[in-house]
Structure formats: C-alpha cells, structure tokens
Design an enzyme around this catalytic site. Structure first.
Site, PDB file in Angstrom:
ATOM      1  CG  ASP A 235     -50.635  79.633 130.468  1.00 32.23           C
ATOM      2  OD1 ASP A 235     -51.220  78.613 130.065  1.00 32.23           O
ATOM      3  OD2 ASP A 235     -50.692  80.734 129.877  1.00 32.23           O
ATOM      4  CG  HIS A 240     -45.671  76.679 125.417  1.00 27.01           C
ATOM      5  ND1 HIS A 240     -46.182  75.512 124.928  1.00 27.01           N
ATOM      6  CD2 HIS A 240     -46.749  77.451 125.702  1.00 27.01           C
ATOM      7  CE1 HIS A 240     -47.509  75.572 124.913  1.00 27.01           C
ATOM      8  NE2 HIS A 240     -47.872  76.742 125.384  1.00 27.01           N
TER       9      HIS A 240
END
Ligand code: BG6
Length: 495
Positions: A235, A240
């Site tokens: 995730d 990121h």
C-alpha cells in the site's frame, strides 16, 4: 484560444472523487487555473445516483474543503461544469450511450482533448479501455490517468500495464502517485538541484544515512477488504516510499522534463539491493497494531477493525535498504510506514556525518552532526540542524540551532493540494510527476522477493500498541547500527 477538454471521472460517485478529485478541481477553478473550456463528466451507476449527484457533490465540497475556501456562489459556478452521466462499464451496449454521445464528437478534432481518469478498481481498467476503444472514444489527443494500486505483484502489474498499453501509448498514460504532487516533494528537487550547498555534499562521503518515514495515525478507514489483502508494504512502500527514495537518491537529470526525471528514477530502482531470504529478519520489520490510545481516545486493534480472529497482514513496516551505486554504496536508507502511530508525520531526514575534528575543548560540548529534515506532513517545511554558539554564555558553548524554512507559514494563502497539482499537470500534458511503466515493474521487482521471503520464513508481524511508534524492533533496526529514528517532536529541536 483555450483548448477544449473533456475530463471523464470513472468512479464518479466514489470516495476518491468526492474526497479528493472534486475539491482539487474546485480549488483550481477558484484560482482560475482550469482551462475555460473544460467539461467534467462524472460516471454514475444508477439513475438515483445521477439525479442526486450535484447535491451530493456540493455536500462533499463543503465537507472536504477548508472553511476559508468555501464560497457558495463559486461552488455553484463550478458545479455547472460537472455533468453526471450514467455509465455501466460492463454493459457494452446501453451502458455507454450517454458518454459516447457526449464525447465522440471531439475525438479526432485537434482542438479537443479527452482525459479519462480511472478512479475505479484496477480489475476494471482493461474492460474500460476496451469499451472506450470500441466506442471510438480514444484518439491521439486522449490521455488516461491510472490510480494505484497498479497490481498486486510484478506479474499482475505488468498485465494491467499491458492491457492499458493496447489502447493508450505510454506518453498518453499517466500513473498517479499523489505523494509526488506534494509541494515539499517537488521542493526537494529544487533544493537538491539548484543549491550548490547540498548537491556537493549529497553522497556517501558526507551523508551517514537517510530516513524516510510516512507515519499515519489513522486505522483502516473502512478499507478493510482491500487493506488486508495488500498490507503496508504494497500500500505504501511499493509506491510512495520508493518514489521518495528515488527523488532523494537519483542523479541530477540533464533537464527538468519527464523523460529525464523518469530515466534517473529508474536507475535508482534498478540499483536497489535485493534483500536475501537469509537476511529478511535482519533488514525488515513487520508490525500489526493492537488496541491503544490514539488522539486521546481508545481505538480498536487491527483484528477488531477487520472483524476477523486472525490476520498476518502488516500495518507497519520498516526496512533497511541500500542503493548499490557509486554515490550511495553502503549508505543505509531506513524506510518506515505504519498506521495508528503516535503522530501523523511524513518526512525525509538526511543525516550528515560528524565533522572530522573538533577544535573546541570538551567543556564547549560535542558538535552535533548536521541534519536536513524535509517534512511533508503535517506541515510542509524544511529544517537544517546546525551548531551555533550559546550566545548567553561568555565562554564558548556549542548549541544546536535550526534553520527553518516553513513553507506553509511563508506562503500565507497557499493551500497545498497534491491532486490539484497533478490534475493540472494531466490537463497540461506534463508527465514529469507521473510514474513510467518501467518504474512500476522495477519497484515490484524489489518488493516481490520481500513478500516471498516473509512467506517462506513464516515471518509474522510483531504486535504494537496503537498510539505508539510501532514495534520495538523498529527501534532496534537503527540502534543496532548506532542510530535512532528522528521523531519530529519538539524535543528534537534541542537534541
Ligand atoms: C494511500 C494509501 O495511497 O495513501 C492509504 O492507500 C494512505 O492507506 C494514504 O492512508 C496516505 O496519504 P496521505 O496523503 O494522507 O499521507
């Protein structure tokens, strides 16, 4: 004359559209940065959703905008650009009539552009592309925006990218990572590549190690189904965290354009040292939160939120990573992310080495090694930790001091909004802050073996209390190396 753009938000009634995309577009509208001839189509799955759409959108805007941004007249004007439209992605006949009628006229007209934003499950990307193609809604002025997650592993990511590539060329495909739209993230490149001060010291000779932390206080936020299959590594780290690592570690691109930036990021991803199964417990930490106190109230543990007796999904991960190239050989990059942690802080910490020799006597104190802290959240600021003289004392006493560049404080009317920035970039056909297909593949190429080793080693997550800084062994990961996490608390200013 302004170009004419049809922006179609697939998943028009979904959380992302309501919470992020419409507020971002409103902000751009309020600042007069949207092209004049923009029409926003938002897909709905039922007549009811369609008829209630504008009033639901208005409620969402009032809820998710800051109170100082709300102007009911402007909201009404903005909503006049929004056209809810009934689309059933899976129904190739009647499900597409409305959209087809509205958009097809512009395809092939060089003054009109189409942007298809897929705020939908990745399992629908392929069929959606296929339908757009069948209805002849894809032309050379069309672009597609893909939301994460792109895949579950390298194979599935490649399948998704391959199926989209049948209909859209790579230069028409915009893979979004909203972290790249955050102002301080872009400022990181300016800081690095327009200040001699930093760039000359940006390597293994001067830097001791780097920390990248994306710490969250929230729990599952109603996404239990998705999250339990994914976990923090997929995730947050695959996208990121690795993107931030790329921007910190990459070589200066020859020019500030998408091809050059992406090429440099890709080299970093390809230089990431693979973590061997035999070293998985030494270099990676997994955690899962249990009940605890967060934000002054008692919050449930992960399993309670999930409503399952058992799960081995990690809600926290910390990794000691290495970039095996000339610049970074053996400099650790400590990566950390987790849910239900003590503070919401996203930051990059560049820890410099100590000076080689102190000229001051012991009574003056030890000079503290310099540190550059780039905070993305909750505030957007850059701090440089230095040594100064304690001015109150007649004898020489070294005192740590902080040079503070607070972006939010210095730019008073500035509302940072990563989605606004990225949507405007798509509108302006600028892909610099979007992810190339090869980056997705390389990032998974580093993540997949970690997941596989966790499985092979039956590496269960260590439990941590909600409201803490994560599992104890996350501190050990650094203390074993004689280091510690920078926690971004007030005390750090006086370290
Ligand atoms: C998303 C993740 O990509 O980023 C979420 O799926 C996470 O789990 C979110 O909460 C964090 O984004 P931000 O901008 O709030 O830090």
């Amino acid at each position: 004359m302004d170009k004419h753009i049809d922006l179609v938000l697939f998943g028009g009634t979904g959380d992302l559209t309501m919470r992020k995309l419409l507020p971002a577009l409103y902000r751009a509208y309020a600042e007069n940065t949207l092209p004049e001839n923009l029409k926003i189509f938002t897909t709905c799955r039922s007549e009811k959703q369609k008829s209630d759409y504008l009033s639901n959108a208005e409620t969402a805007l009032n809820k998710f905008l800051n109170s100082s941004e709300i102007d009911s007249e402007k909201i009404a004007q903005f909503l006049s650009l929004v056209c809810p439209i009934l689309v059933d992605i899976n129904d190739s006949d009647s499900g597409w009539v409305g959209l087809s009628d509205s958009i097809s006229i512009g395809v092939g007209d060089s003054s009109r552009e189409q942007i298809y934003y897929f705020a939908i499950a990745p399992s629908l990307f392929s069929i959606c592309c296929q339908q757009l193609d069948e209805k002849k809604l894809i032309g050379k002025n069309s672009r597609v925006v893909l939301e994460k997650p792109i895949g579950y592993d390298k194979t599935s990511a490649e399948e998704i990218n391959e199926s989209v590539a049948r209909y859209f060329k790579e230069e028409q495909t915009f893979r979004i990572d909203h972290y790249l739209g955050k102002e301080t993230v872009q400022n990181l490149m300016i800081l690095r590549f327009s200040n001699l001060l930093f760039e000359n010291m940006w390597d293994r000779n001067s830097i001791d190690h780097i920390q990248i932390s994306l710490n969250e206080t929230v729990g599952l936020e109603g996404r239990a189904g998705f999250y339990d299959d994914a976990g923090a590594l997929r995730d947050m780290v695959q996208n990121h965290l690795l993107q931030l690592l790329c921007l910190v570690a990459m070589e200066p691109p020859n020019q500030n354009n998408s091809a050059n930036i992406r090429a440099e990021k890709l080299k970093v991803l390809r230089s990431l040292r693979l973590i061997a199964q035999s070293e998985i417990k030494q270099h990676t930490i997994r955690g899962q939160y249990v009940t605890g106190e967060a934000g002054g109230k008692l919050v449930p543990g992960y399993l309670e939120e999930l409503d399952k007796p058992e799960s081995f999904c990690e809600t926290f991960v910390a990794i000691r990573a290495f970039v095996d190239n000339w610049r970074w050989k053996d400099v650790p990059f400590y990566l950390r992310t987790g849910k239900r942690l003590k503070q919401r802080v996203a930051e990059i910490v560049v820890q410099f080495k100590p000076i080689t020799h102190s000229i001051y006597s012991q009574s003056a104190g030890e000079p503290v090694p310099n540190k550059l802290v780039i905070q993305l959240q909750p505030e957007e600021k850059i701090q440089l930790y230095l040594n100064s003289k304690d001015l109150g004392k007649s004898e020489v006493k070294l005192q740590p001091a902080v040079l503070d560049l607070n972006l939010t404080g210095n730019f008073k009317h500035f509302h940072s909004d990563a989605y606004k920035r990225l949507l405007l970039d798509v509108i302006n056909d600028d892909a610099s802050l979007f992810i190339h297909r090869d980056e997705v593949k390389s990032a998974w190429g580093w993540i997949d073996p970690i997941i596989e080793s966790w499985k092979q080693e039956n590496y269960e997550p260590e439990l941590y209390r909600s409201g803490s800084w994560g599992p104890e062994s996350s501190n050990d990961l650094l203390s074993e190396d004689g280091r510690k996490w920078h926690l971004a608390t007030e005390e750090n200013c006086n370290e």
